[in-house]
Scaffold this active site. Structure first.
Site, PDB file in Angstrom:
ATOM      1  N   HIS A  55      36.517  32.767  41.477  1.00 47.41           N
ATOM      2  CA  HIS A  55      38.000  33.556  41.154  1.00 47.41           C
ATOM      3  C   HIS A  55      37.162  34.706  41.163  1.00 47.41           C
ATOM      4  CE1 HIS A  55      40.673  34.483  38.255  1.00 47.41           C
ATOM      5  NE2 HIS A  55      41.359  35.213  38.983  1.00 47.41           N
ATOM      6  N   HIS A  95      38.203  39.249  42.670  1.00 49.22           N
ATOM      7  CA  HIS A  95      39.436  39.497  43.705  1.00 49.22           C
ATOM      8  C   HIS A  95      38.476  40.546  44.444  1.00 49.22           C
ATOM      9  CE1 HIS A  95      42.726  37.919  41.867  1.00 49.22           C
ATOM     10  NE2 HIS A  95      42.136  37.535  41.403  1.00 49.22           N
ATOM     11  N   HIS A 107      46.768  32.157  40.216  1.00 45.56           N
ATOM     12  CA  HIS A 107      47.217  31.942  38.856  1.00 45.56           C
ATOM     13  C   HIS A 107      48.240  31.407  38.025  1.00 45.56           C
ATOM     14  CE1 HIS A 107      44.158  35.429  40.722  1.00 45.56           C
ATOM     15  NE2 HIS A 107      44.433  35.818  39.530  1.00 45.56           N
ATOM     16  N   GLU A 157      47.868  33.040  32.083  1.00 42.57           N
ATOM     17  CA  GLU A 157      46.509  34.358  31.855  1.00 42.57           C
ATOM     18  C   GLU A 157      47.336  34.714  30.541  1.00 42.57           C
ATOM     19  OE1 GLU A 157      45.861  37.288  35.235  1.00 42.57           O
ATOM     20  OE2 GLU A 157      44.182  37.937  33.940  1.00 42.57           O
ATOM     21  N   ASP A 185      35.716  37.034  38.326  1.00 42.15           N
ATOM     22  CA  ASP A 185      37.350  38.315  38.549  1.00 42.15           C
ATOM     23  C   ASP A 185      37.500  39.679  39.200  1.00 42.15           C
ATOM     24  OD1 ASP A 185      40.287  37.697  38.514  1.00 42.15           O
ATOM     25  OD2 ASP A 185      40.822  38.329  36.442  1.00 42.15           O
ATOM     26  N   ASP A 186      37.460  40.658  38.421  1.00 42.14           N
ATOM     27  CA  ASP A 186      37.112  41.974  38.804  1.00 42.14           C
ATOM     28  C   ASP A 186      36.249  42.701  38.704  1.00 42.14           C
ATOM     29  OD1 ASP A 186      40.097  42.413  40.711  1.00 42.14           O
ATOM     30  OD2 ASP A 186      39.999  41.611  38.165  1.00 42.14           O
TER      31      ASP A 186
HETATM   32  N1  HPA Z   1      45.401  38.806  37.669  1.00 45.88           N
HETATM   33  C1  HPA Z   1      46.722  38.752  38.209  1.00 45.88           C
HETATM   34  N2  HPA Z   1      46.237  39.454  39.139  1.00 45.88           N
HETATM   35  C2  HPA Z   1      45.640  39.713  39.880  1.00 45.88           C
HETATM   36  C3  HPA Z   1      43.862  40.164  39.026  1.00 45.88           C
HETATM   37  C4  HPA Z   1      44.136  39.313  37.224  1.00 45.88           C
HETATM   38  O1  HPA Z   1      43.281  39.054  36.432  1.00 45.88           O
HETATM   39  N3  HPA Z   1      42.913  40.451  39.222  1.00 45.88           N
HETATM   40  C5  HPA Z   1      43.892  41.080  40.093  1.00 45.88           C
HETATM   41  N4  HPA Z   1      44.771  41.168  40.726  1.00 45.88           N
HETATM   42 ZN    ZN Z   2      42.314  37.335  38.871  1.00 43.05          ZN
END
Ligand code: HPA
Ligand code: ZN
Length: 338
Positions: A19, A21, A199, A202, A280-281
């Site tokens: 996971h 991006h 996703h 969350e 994630d990011d």
């Molecule tokens: N959630 C939803 N969209 C996203 C995320 C995330 O954590 N990171 C980049 N796009």
């Molecule tokens: Zn994500």
């Protein structure tokens, strides 16, 4: 067991990241360098000012800055440099396999061709496989705040490149954009032989996780935190052996949890769910996969067996063929036993 031993184990374990991006791995230093290289104006005076702006109250707060950050990505070389920087960083955390997301619509809506992003990202992934020994899969995400029609148009753009794209995902603003909105696009993607993930849970309710399973027929759930609110759903995820790609530092930075000790990773393992740990990011959330492992291991006092389980789950939850998964598990056993 000492905490030092556990920390060393985390560093040494082979891992897969499921996971990530790629646009979320854009570090402020590279953002500035690319802005200068491309003559793009950005609303920040310094790297420090950029980092100071990374203070989010929710997902949307982050997404606003994340889409702004992408504006410096214009050429194949930009996408190559972005992806290469991530791979080098991942290798330092002993990552052996990555399944990364990219957001084609984040680029095509700015006039950057689908192929420009794809060629640059894939070029670095191929170089990473050859030079860093990191295998990969590439997953294109649909932005769920955009329309179904827009998602279909994006799938259409991917058609000439289906050998180079392994799956589809669903990201961006979750609340108000349930999986049901994309049921037909995902059905088409599955028909085309693509892997599917989304996703869900969350910020969105457990119902969105149900929808991702029932209507999108996902093979994995990205995040999945709020699935824990629904006992029947938990049982289903356990029975189906579905993998959850949890992102602890992301959850903290986006206020999905108030403290890292609230991370659901251990509860998921205790419930028999296949949790994994991911970044994630990382450029926006303050840590790559290793930092995410260390953060949850310390806050939740994970046992060495639990840490090993998380690493195992990252490979068995991947889209790698069984033979490759088994080879990675053997390597984990060697590291864990040593
Ligand atoms: N959630 C939803 N969209 C996203 C995320 C995330 O954590 N990171 C980049 N796009
Ligand atoms: Zn994500």
């Amino acid at each position: 067991m000492t905490n030092l031993h556990r920390a060393q184990l985390i560093d040494r374990l082979p891992k897969a990241e499921l996971h990530l991006h790629i646009e979320g791995s854009l570090e402020p230093e590279l953002l500035f360098a690319l802005a200068e290289r491309n003559g793009v104006k950005i609303p920040f005076g310094s790297v420090e000012a950029v980092r100071a702006a990374y203070d989010f109250s929710n997902l949307q707060d982050f997404l606003d800055i994340y889409y702004q950050g992408m504006s410096v990505l214009l050429t194949e070389q930009d996408f190559f440099d972005l992806t290469w920087a991530y791979l080098e960083r991942a290798r330092a955390d002993n990552v052996r396999h990555v399944e990364i997301f990219f957001d084609p619509q984040g680029h095509t809506e700015r006039g950057v061709a689908f192929e420009t992003a794809l060629n640059g990202i894939e070029g670095a992934l191929k170089a990473g496989e050859a030079e860093l020994g990191i295998s990969y899969r590439l997953i294109m995400c649909f932005l769920r705040h955009l329309s179904e029609e827009d998602a279909f148009a994006t799938l259409e753009q991917a058609l000439p490149h289906l050998e180079r794209i392994h799956g589809v995902g669903l990201d961006s603003s979750e609340l108000g954009h349930p999986p049901a909105k994309f049921a037909r696009v995902f059905a088409r993607a599955r028909e085309l032989g693509l892997h599917v993930t989304a996703h869900a849970g969350e910020e969105g309710p457990p119902d969105y996780v149900h929808e991702a399973l029932d209507l999108l027929e996902v093979e994995r759930i990205d995040h999945g935190n709020r699935a824990l609110e629904d006992a029947a759903l938990v049982q289903r995820i356990a029975e189906e052996g579905l993998t959850l790609t949890v992102c602890p530092l992301s959850n903290l930075k986006l206020c999905v949890i108030k403290d890292i000790a609230e991370s659901p990773v251990k509860r998921m393992l205790d419930l028999g769910l296949k949790a994994t740990v991911n970044s994630d990011d990382p450029a926006y959330f303050g840590g790559y996969i290793g930092a995410n492992f260390h953060a949850v291991a310390e806050a939740l006092d994970l046992s060495e067996a639990e840490v090993v389980r998380l690493a195992e789950n990252s490979f068995t939850g991947s889209f790698l063929p069984m033979a490759d998964q088994i080879a990675h598990l053997a390597e984990i056993a060697e590291v864990a036993g040593g």
